[in-house]
Scaffold this motif. Structure first.
Motif, PDB file in Angstrom:
ATOM      1  N   SER A  80       0.840  -1.091   0.176  1.00 24.37           N
ATOM      2  CA  SER A  80       0.228   0.060   0.236  1.00 24.37           C
ATOM      3  C   SER A  80       0.727   1.443   0.163  1.00 24.37           C
ATOM      4  N   ALA A  81       0.505   1.761  -1.248  1.00 29.19           N
ATOM      5  CA  ALA A  81       1.160   3.407  -0.674  1.00 29.19           C
ATOM      6  C   ALA A  81       0.477   4.093   0.166  1.00 29.19           C
ATOM      7  N   ASP A  82      -0.340   3.632   1.176  1.00 28.20           N
ATOM      8  CA  ASP A  82      -0.936   4.483   2.013  1.00 28.20           C
ATOM      9  C   ASP A  82      -0.583   4.258   3.202  1.00 28.20           C
ATOM     10  N   SER A 137      -6.777   1.318  10.069  1.00 26.99           N
ATOM     11  CA  SER A 137      -7.939   1.955   9.552  1.00 26.99           C
ATOM     12  C   SER A 137      -7.319   3.160   8.256  1.00 26.99           C
ATOM     13  N   ALA A 138      -5.823   2.870   8.362  1.00 29.52           N
ATOM     14  CA  ALA A 138      -5.976   3.880   6.669  1.00 29.52           C
ATOM     15  C   ALA A 138      -5.575   2.834   5.674  1.00 29.52           C
ATOM     16  N   LEU A 139      -6.020   2.115   5.224  1.00 27.58           N
ATOM     17  CA  LEU A 139      -6.541   0.605   4.363  1.00 27.58           C
ATOM     18  C   LEU A 139      -7.562   0.993   4.007  1.00 27.58           C
ATOM     19  N   LYS A 140      -8.363   0.639   5.363  1.00 29.48           N
ATOM     20  CA  LYS A 140      -9.620   0.772   5.110  1.00 29.48           C
ATOM     21  C   LYS A 140     -10.475   1.815   4.880  1.00 29.48           C
ATOM     22  N   SER A 141      -9.874   2.951   4.769  1.00 32.11           N
ATOM     23  CA  SER A 141     -10.433   4.462   4.281  1.00 32.11           C
ATOM     24  C   SER A 141      -9.547   4.535   2.760  1.00 32.11           C
ATOM     25  N   GLY A 142      -9.143   4.023   2.320  1.00 33.90           N
ATOM     26  CA  GLY A 142      -8.720   4.340   1.429  1.00 33.90           C
ATOM     27  C   GLY A 142      -9.376   3.348   0.220  1.00 33.90           C
TER      28      GLY A 142
END
Length: 267
Positions: free
Chosen positions: A147-149, A190-195
């Motif tokens: 993931s880049a984010d 959480s960041a993966l879910k948001s992305g």
């Protein structure tokens, strides 16, 4: 007979007392003074340095060795530069190029309570050899989706078997990448879910790492590590029960870097 008169003699008081003045009026040196001067002159006489010639000879040898070593290194560097220039003129070597043809996302499941990740991707990459006189021989290639984010979370890994990249050849590489029950940080989850929920999708990177040697006629070079990084990919997870979602690869660009390892450093 009359007495013959003699001229009167005159003596200085110093001569009368047993002393004697020299012509310039100074007292003559005594024996002790003479011996003392002789001792001092012998004691303070400068002595020649022991081994002086030997040290000068060694210093001259060191200077000559340094000079010839420098000349030899310069000659070797010039020969290497000349050989590289001749090689470039004759073969015009170019790096291989890689392109992400397609990336399909079967699922990306993130469990927030246990911070675990499960995913599955189908990747297709085109590798092109632009050289007309060089052949690339690849070792097995490790592939990962990152993931880049969200801190660069590794979403899955796979391995592509070894292959030979012929002259002016394009080879299509296909592999399935999966991850099951991988532990991730809660913040990253959480960041993966948001992305995945965002309109543009989750930003992804594809990384390929392998070693390659070049075949030139009957000669083969040592293996050199390379890393291929492809960015500009956006993906969304398909809804439950739906077919795999195709990621956007229109803006994907791949960069090829050589990775030369010297002791504990990788360049």
């Amino acid at each position: 007979m009359a007495d013959r008169p003699f001229p009167p003699t005159t003596k200085s008081p110093a001569a009368a007392n047993g002393g004697g003045l020299t012509a310039n009026g100074s007292f003559p040196a005594t024996k002790g003074q003479l011996y003392g001067e002789a001792t001092r002159s012998a004691a303070y006489r400068p002595q020649p340095m022991k081994g002086g010639r030997r040290r000068r000879h060694r210093r001259g040898c060191c200077c000559r060795c340094c000079l010839w070593t420098t000349v030899a290194l310069l000659v070797v560097l010039l020969l290497i530069g000349a050989a590289a220039a001749v090689f470039y003129v004759l073969y015009r070597p170019q790096r291989p190029t890689f392109t992400v043809t397609s990336l399909k996302v079967s699922y990306i499941n993130i469990t927030t309570s246990s911070s675990t990740l499960s995913s599955k991707f189908d990747l297709t990459v085109s590798a092109r050899n632009p050289n007309s006189k060089l052949v690339y021989i690849y070792s097995p290639t490790s592939v990962s989706v990152v993931s880049a984010d969200g801190g660069g979370v590794d979403l899955g890994d796979a391995t592509i078997p070894a292959f030979v990249h012929g002259k002016k050849n394009t080879t299509v590489l296909k592999t399935s990448i999966a991850s099951t029950g991988q532990q991730v940080d809660s913040t990253a989850a959480s960041a993966l879910k948001s992305g995945l929920k965002s309109k543009n999708g989750l930003a992804l990177k594809i990384r390929l790492e392998t070693k390659v040697k070049v075949k030139i006629g009957g000669l083969k070079t040592p293996r050199v590590g390379i890393r291929v990084t492809c960015g500009g990919i956006r993906a969304t997870a398909p809804a439950a029960g739906k077919s795999a979602a195709t990621a956007s690869t229109a803006s994907a660009k791949c960069k090829v870097d050589t990775r030369i390892r010297i002791w504990n450093w990788t360049l």
